[in-house]
Design a protein around this motif. Structure first.
Motif, PDB file in Angstrom:
ATOM      1  N   VAL A  74      58.476  35.124 -21.937  1.00 50.64           N
ATOM      2  CA  VAL A  74      58.842  33.989 -22.790  1.00 50.64           C
ATOM      3  C   VAL A  74      57.790  33.668 -23.842  1.00 50.64           C
ATOM      4  N   ALA A  75      56.608  34.262 -23.729  1.00 51.87           N
ATOM      5  CA  ALA A  75      55.545  34.025 -24.705  1.00 51.87           C
ATOM      6  C   ALA A  75      54.547  35.169 -24.623  1.00 51.87           C
ATOM      7  N   CYS A  76      53.764  35.323 -25.709  1.00 53.26           N
ATOM      8  CA  CYS A  76      52.735  36.352 -25.723  1.00 53.26           C
ATOM      9  C   CYS A  76      51.705  36.036 -26.799  1.00 53.26           C
ATOM     10  N   CYS A  77      50.571  36.705 -26.705  1.00 52.11           N
ATOM     11  CA  CYS A  77      49.576  36.663 -27.767  1.00 52.11           C
ATOM     12  C   CYS A  77      48.705  37.900 -27.675  1.00 52.11           C
ATOM     13  N   GLN A  78      48.191  38.303 -28.809  1.00 48.92           N
ATOM     14  CA  GLN A  78      47.259  39.411 -28.925  1.00 48.92           C
ATOM     15  C   GLN A  78      45.848  38.857 -28.859  1.00 48.92           C
ATOM     16  N   LEU A  79      44.986  39.538 -28.148  1.00 49.08           N
ATOM     17  CA  LEU A  79      43.555  39.246 -28.153  1.00 49.08           C
ATOM     18  C   LEU A  79      42.823  40.549 -28.434  1.00 49.08           C
ATOM     19  N   GLU A  80      41.834  40.470 -29.332  1.00 45.33           N
ATOM     20  CA  GLU A  80      41.037  41.643 -29.654  1.00 45.33           C
ATOM     21  C   GLU A  80      39.566  41.257 -29.657  1.00 45.33           C
ATOM     22  N   HIS A  81      38.787  41.988 -28.900  1.00 42.58           N
ATOM     23  CA  HIS A  81      37.352  41.730 -28.786  1.00 42.58           C
ATOM     24  C   HIS A  81      36.648  42.323 -29.997  1.00 42.58           C
ATOM     25  N   ARG A  82      36.024  41.450 -30.794  1.00 45.84           N
ATOM     26  CA  ARG A  82      35.323  41.881 -32.007  1.00 45.84           C
ATOM     27  C   ARG A  82      33.882  41.383 -31.952  1.00 45.84           C
ATOM     28  N   GLY A  83      33.077  41.999 -31.119  1.00 48.86           N
ATOM     29  CA  GLY A  83      31.684  41.574 -30.982  1.00 48.86           C
ATOM     30  C   GLY A  83      31.613  40.201 -30.332  1.00 48.86           C
ATOM     31  N   GLY A  84      31.037  39.231 -31.021  1.00 51.37           N
ATOM     32  CA  GLY A  84      30.922  37.875 -30.486  1.00 51.37           C
ATOM     33  C   GLY A  84      32.134  37.014 -30.743  1.00 51.37           C
ATOM     34  N   THR A  85      33.199  37.633 -31.270  1.00 51.94           N
ATOM     35  CA  THR A  85      34.421  36.906 -31.634  1.00 51.94           C
ATOM     36  C   THR A  85      35.631  37.556 -30.975  1.00 51.94           C
ATOM     37  N   ALA A  86      36.631  36.739 -30.690  1.00 50.13           N
ATOM     38  CA  ALA A  86      37.923  37.251 -30.239  1.00 50.13           C
ATOM     39  C   ALA A  86      38.948  36.938 -31.324  1.00 50.13           C
ATOM     40  N   TYR A  87      39.701  37.957 -31.719  1.00 45.19           N
ATOM     41  CA  TYR A  87      40.788  37.748 -32.681  1.00 45.19           C
ATOM     42  C   TYR A  87      42.045  37.373 -31.897  1.00 45.19           C
ATOM     43  N   PHE A  88      42.763  36.371 -32.387  1.00 43.13           N
ATOM     44  CA  PHE A  88      43.981  35.856 -31.762  1.00 43.13           C
ATOM     45  C   PHE A  88      45.134  36.103 -32.723  1.00 43.13           C
ATOM     46  N   GLY A  89      46.174  36.785 -32.282  1.00 46.16           N
ATOM     47  CA  GLY A  89      47.303  37.075 -33.158  1.00 46.16           C
ATOM     48  C   GLY A  89      48.587  37.294 -32.381  1.00 46.16           C
ATOM     49  N   MET A  90      49.642  37.635 -33.120  1.00 46.89           N
ATOM     50  CA  MET A  90      50.983  37.889 -32.568  1.00 46.89           C
ATOM     51  C   MET A  90      51.401  36.811 -31.562  1.00 46.89           C
ATOM     52  N   PHE A  91      50.987  35.592 -31.806  1.00 52.87           N
ATOM     53  CA  PHE A  91      51.270  34.463 -30.911  1.00 52.87           C
ATOM     54  C   PHE A  91      52.732  34.090 -31.042  1.00 52.87           C
ATOM     55  N   SER A  92      53.461  34.208 -29.954  1.00 56.02           N
ATOM     56  CA  SER A  92      54.904  33.984 -29.986  1.00 56.02           C
ATOM     57  C   SER A  92      55.379  33.249 -28.743  1.00 56.02           C
ATOM     58  N   VAL A  93      56.235  32.262 -28.966  1.00 61.20           N
ATOM     59  CA  VAL A  93      56.915  31.536 -27.901  1.00 61.20           C
ATOM     60  C   VAL A  93      58.399  31.540 -28.256  1.00 61.20           C
ATOM     61  N   ARG A  94      59.241  31.810 -27.291  1.00 63.99           N
ATOM     62  CA  ARG A  94      60.687  31.796 -27.554  1.00 63.99           C
ATOM     63  C   ARG A  94      61.043  30.510 -28.288  1.00 63.99           C
ATOM     64  N   PRO A  95      61.821  30.608 -29.383  1.00 63.26           N
ATOM     65  CA  PRO A  95      62.128  29.421 -30.185  1.00 63.26           C
ATOM     66  C   PRO A  95      62.691  28.248 -29.389  1.00 63.26           C
ATOM     67  N   GLU A  96      63.538  28.516 -28.422  1.00 61.21           N
ATOM     68  CA  GLU A  96      64.147  27.422 -27.656  1.00 61.21           C
ATOM     69  C   GLU A  96      63.152  26.747 -26.713  1.00 61.21           C
ATOM     70  N   LEU A  97      61.989  27.344 -26.508  1.00 63.14           N
ATOM     71  CA  LEU A  97      60.961  26.764 -25.641  1.00 63.14           C
ATOM     72  C   LEU A  97      59.821  26.120 -26.420  1.00 63.14           C
ATOM     73  N   GLN A  98      59.851  26.242 -27.740  1.00 62.65           N
ATOM     74  CA  GLN A  98      58.785  25.682 -28.561  1.00 62.65           C
ATOM     75  C   GLN A  98      58.828  24.153 -28.539  1.00 62.65           C
ATOM     76  N   GLY A  99      57.664  23.552 -28.646  1.00 61.21           N
ATOM     77  CA  GLY A  99      57.565  22.096 -28.691  1.00 61.21           C
ATOM     78  C   GLY A  99      57.430  21.440 -27.326  1.00 61.21           C
ATOM     79  N   ALA A 100      57.341  22.234 -26.259  1.00 63.21           N
ATOM     80  CA  ALA A 100      57.257  21.674 -24.908  1.00 63.21           C
ATOM     81  C   ALA A 100      55.896  21.901 -24.248  1.00 63.21           C
ATOM     82  N   GLY A 101      54.918  22.383 -25.014  1.00 62.13           N
ATOM     83  CA  GLY A 101      53.579  22.551 -24.477  1.00 62.13           C
ATOM     84  C   GLY A 101      53.218  23.952 -24.023  1.00 62.13           C
ATOM     85  N   LEU A 102      54.173  24.872 -23.993  1.00 59.71           N
ATOM     86  CA  LEU A 102      53.871  26.228 -23.546  1.00 59.71           C
ATOM     87  C   LEU A 102      52.858  26.898 -24.481  1.00 59.71           C
ATOM     88  N   GLY A 103      53.003  26.703 -25.777  1.00 53.82           N
ATOM     89  CA  GLY A 103      52.064  27.288 -26.733  1.00 53.82           C
ATOM     90  C   GLY A 103      50.640  26.818 -26.499  1.00 53.82           C
TER      91      GLY A 103
END
Length: 176
Positions: A74-103
């Motif tokens: 029902v949801a996902c996100c990309q994490l990529e280790h970039r040295g001292g930083t983590a990249y966050f992307g492809m963040f997705s929550v099913r549209p019908e579940l958005q707005g309820a705190g899952l994100g």
């Protein structure tokens, strides 16, 4: 359904047939309009493809975190280790579940993972600058606009067809 019944795990290649339509549904096409994260007024076409998702899953220092409820992603996100930083992307929550705190729950879990497992002190992402509502959501969660911009990849069919000629990304960061 509460967010307490969500099960987090790392994506596997077998999840790609579920992940690609999830990501598409959160951002593109008519189905995305059921949620608030749609980019349908800015871009048409695909947001990602199976090859891009497979690259996230298999690349060293990269992962896709998935959230399941009742054995359904029902949801996902990309994490990529970039040295001292983590990249966050492809963040997705099913549209019908958005707005309820899952994100918020997914973002918090991703931040905890990056800090505790990878030992990074910062998370970063890029957001289309025209997405003021989305940028404001991230700011409420502690992200800061950097004023650092990168061009939109016009002409790259793998990221969709732009409906405007002024798209660009801004880098957002958060200390963890």
């Amino acid at each position: 359904m509460s967010n307490d019944d969500a099960r987090f795990r790392t994506a596997e290649l077998a999840d790609i047939p579920a992940l690609v339509p999830l990501i598409e549904s959160a951002y593109r096409g008519e189905s995305s309009r059921a949620g608030w994260t749609t980019e349908a007024d800015l871009l048409e076409g695909r947001r990602t493809d199976a090859e891009s998702v497979a690259a996230v899953i298999t690349r060293d220092g990269s992962m896709m975190l998935v959230v399941e409820r009742e054995d359904r992603i029902v949801a996902c996100c990309q994490l990529e280790h970039r040295g001292g930083t983590a990249y966050f992307g492809m963040f997705s929550v099913r549209p019908e579940l958005q707005g309820a705190g899952l994100g918020r729950t997914v973002l918090a879990r991703a931040e905890t993972f990056a800090r505790e497992v990878w030992g990074v002190g910062e998370m970063e992402m890029t957001v289309i600058v025209q997405r003021a509502d989305l940028i404001a959501w991230y700011e409420r969660r502690g992200f800061t606009r950097t004023g650092e911009y990168s061009p939109f990849p016009y002409g790259n069919d793998r990221v969709g067809t732009p409906l405007r000629d002024d798209l660009r990304f801004e880098r957002l960061t958060k200390k963890l």
